[in-house]
Design a protein around this motif. Structure first.
Motif, short mmCIF file in Angstrom:
data_model
loop_
_atom_site.label_atom_id
_atom_site.label_comp_id
_atom_site.label_asym_id
_atom_site.label_seq_id
_atom_site.Cartn_x
_atom_site.Cartn_y
_atom_site.Cartn_z
N ALA A 155 19.45 46.02 -33.85
CA ALA A 155 19.20 47.10 -34.73
C ALA A 155 18.44 46.97 -36.20
CB ALA A 155 20.30 48.05 -34.93
N ARG A 156 19.04 45.64 -36.73
CA ARG A 156 18.45 45.20 -38.13
C ARG A 156 17.12 44.43 -37.67
NH1 ARG A 156 23.92 42.62 -41.00
NH2 ARG A 156 25.11 44.31 -40.84
N LEU A 157 16.92 43.73 -36.67
CA LEU A 157 15.73 43.22 -36.40
C LEU A 157 14.60 44.27 -36.12
CD1 LEU A 157 13.78 40.82 -35.51
CD2 LEU A 157 14.60 41.00 -33.14
N PHE A 158 14.74 45.29 -35.46
CA PHE A 158 13.69 46.23 -35.20
C PHE A 158 13.53 46.95 -36.40
CE2 PHE A 158 14.63 45.34 -30.85
CZ PHE A 158 13.18 45.62 -30.32
N LEU A 159 14.65 47.27 -37.23
CA LEU A 159 14.34 47.88 -38.44
C LEU A 159 13.39 47.23 -39.48
CD1 LEU A 159 17.70 49.50 -39.30
CD2 LEU A 159 15.69 50.63 -38.65
N TRP A 202 18.86 51.02 -24.54
CA TRP A 202 18.02 51.58 -25.52
C TRP A 202 17.17 52.57 -25.08
CZ3 TRP A 202 17.56 47.93 -30.45
CH2 TRP A 202 18.76 47.83 -31.07
N GLY A 203 16.15 51.84 -23.84
CA GLY A 203 15.41 52.45 -23.41
C GLY A 203 15.65 53.94 -22.54
N LYS A 204 16.80 53.88 -21.91
CA LYS A 204 17.30 55.03 -21.17
C LYS A 204 17.76 55.85 -22.22
CE LYS A 204 18.85 52.35 -17.20
NZ LYS A 204 19.95 51.77 -16.51
N GLU A 205 18.41 55.51 -23.41
CA GLU A 205 19.07 56.47 -24.48
C GLU A 205 17.92 56.90 -25.39
OE1 GLU A 205 21.99 54.10 -26.41
OE2 GLU A 205 23.53 54.41 -24.81
N ILE A 217 9.78 52.65 -31.80
CA ILE A 217 11.11 53.10 -32.12
C ILE A 217 11.03 54.59 -32.33
CG2 ILE A 217 12.65 53.09 -34.08
CD1 ILE A 217 11.88 50.30 -34.87
N ARG A 218 11.85 55.28 -31.38
CA ARG A 218 11.76 56.67 -31.30
C ARG A 218 12.85 57.55 -31.81
NH1 ARG A 218 10.92 58.05 -25.14
NH2 ARG A 218 10.15 60.10 -25.99
N ASP A 219 14.04 56.51 -32.37
CA ASP A 219 15.33 57.08 -33.04
C ASP A 219 15.56 56.08 -34.09
OD1 ASP A 219 17.55 58.37 -33.93
OD2 ASP A 219 18.00 59.05 -32.00
N ARG A 220 14.82 56.24 -35.18
CA ARG A 220 15.31 55.35 -36.41
C ARG A 220 16.52 55.46 -36.86
NH1 ARG A 220 12.01 52.27 -40.76
NH2 ARG A 220 13.84 51.71 -42.15
N HIS A 221 16.97 56.70 -36.80
CA HIS A 221 18.31 57.01 -37.49
C HIS A 221 19.60 56.43 -36.60
CE1 HIS A 221 21.70 59.10 -39.23
NE2 HIS A 221 22.08 59.44 -38.45
N ALA A 222 19.32 56.39 -35.44
CA ALA A 222 20.22 55.71 -34.38
C ALA A 222 20.20 54.15 -34.77
CB ALA A 222 19.98 56.12 -32.95
N LEU A 223 19.28 53.51 -34.96
CA LEU A 223 19.18 52.15 -35.30
C LEU A 223 19.82 51.86 -36.62
CD1 LEU A 223 15.84 51.03 -34.02
CD2 LEU A 223 17.92 50.90 -32.85
#
Length: 229
Positions: A155-159, A202-205, A217-223
């Motif tokens: 999550a930190r990497l993608f953020l 993550w793709g399925k969710e 990134i479709r849900d930044r808040h979740a990350l």
């Protein structure tokens, strides 16, 4: 990129705090070099004859293992120095730097740079500031790898990628950085099997979608919630 070296120096964090006069001195010896996607900025084992700073683009740092496998150590973006510690110490570059996309670098010759430092001590502040920042970031990464669960690391990497190079669109935040599952595993200190499992879930969710040229990134808040765990 057509900006002269002193203008590029003013726009990069490592050198931004220098006085205009000091930037002009440094710009007088710096070279602006363009690297296409996939080109090597420098090779592992090469002499560190230049201080390199990314003016625009992204570069991955790759280390070869004794078994002949390339492992990504880090991804650097606009404003980051490359191989600064090796250049300062005069040692060969310990890893290879490869452009992930068309990249512009400022190349400051080591010998001329040290000559300027002797004549203009105020230049030292810029170098120390940049090296200190990178040391803090790398120290924090080591702490993460040793003490944080794998999914929060992802999550930190993608953020981080979103903050550095993401662009908002109707479907979320597009990150135009194509990374394989093995590269994601290398960057987060885990196995490719774990990387595949996390990205599949993550793709399925609906958190992150893998695209041809990168990720969305479709849900930044979740990350952000995952990153705090």
């Amino acid at each position: 990129m057509s900006l002269p070296p002193d203008r590029l120096l003013a726009s990069t964090p490592v050198w931004r705090r220098l006085s205009p006069a000091d930037r002009a001195l440094l710009g007088g010896i710096a070279r602006v070099v363009e690297f296409p996607k996939g080109a090597r900025v420098f090779e592992e084992g090469e002499p560190s004859d230049f201080f390199v700073t990314i003016a625009s683009g992204r570069v991955k740092i790759v280390k070869s293992t004794p078994a002949g496998k390339d492992v990504i150590l880090e991804i650097f973006a606009t404003g980051d120095p490359l191989g600064a510690v090796a250049s300062y110490d005069g040692r060969p570059f310990p890893a290879t730097a490869v452009a992930l996309e068309p990249t512009t670098c400022l190349m400051v010759p080591r010998r001329e740079f040290f000559a300027l430092l002797e004549q203009h001590p105020s230049l030292v502040r810029g170098l120390l500031s940049g090296l200190t920042l990178r040391l803090v970031e790398l120290t924090n990464r080591i702490v993460d790898l040793n003490g944080v669960r794998v999914e929060p690391r992802f999550a930190r990497l993608f953020l981080k990628l979103a903050d550095e190079s993401g662009r908002a669109d109707t479907d979320g935040i597009t990150v135009p950085v194509a990374l394989s599952r093995q590269e994601l595993a290398d960057l987060t200190g885990t196995t490719i099997e774990t990387a595949i499992r996390i990205m599949s879930r993550w793709g399925k969710e609906g958190l992150v979608r893998t695209d041809r040229e990168g990720f969305t990134i479709r849900d930044r808040h979740a990350l952000e919630v995952l990153a705090e765990e």
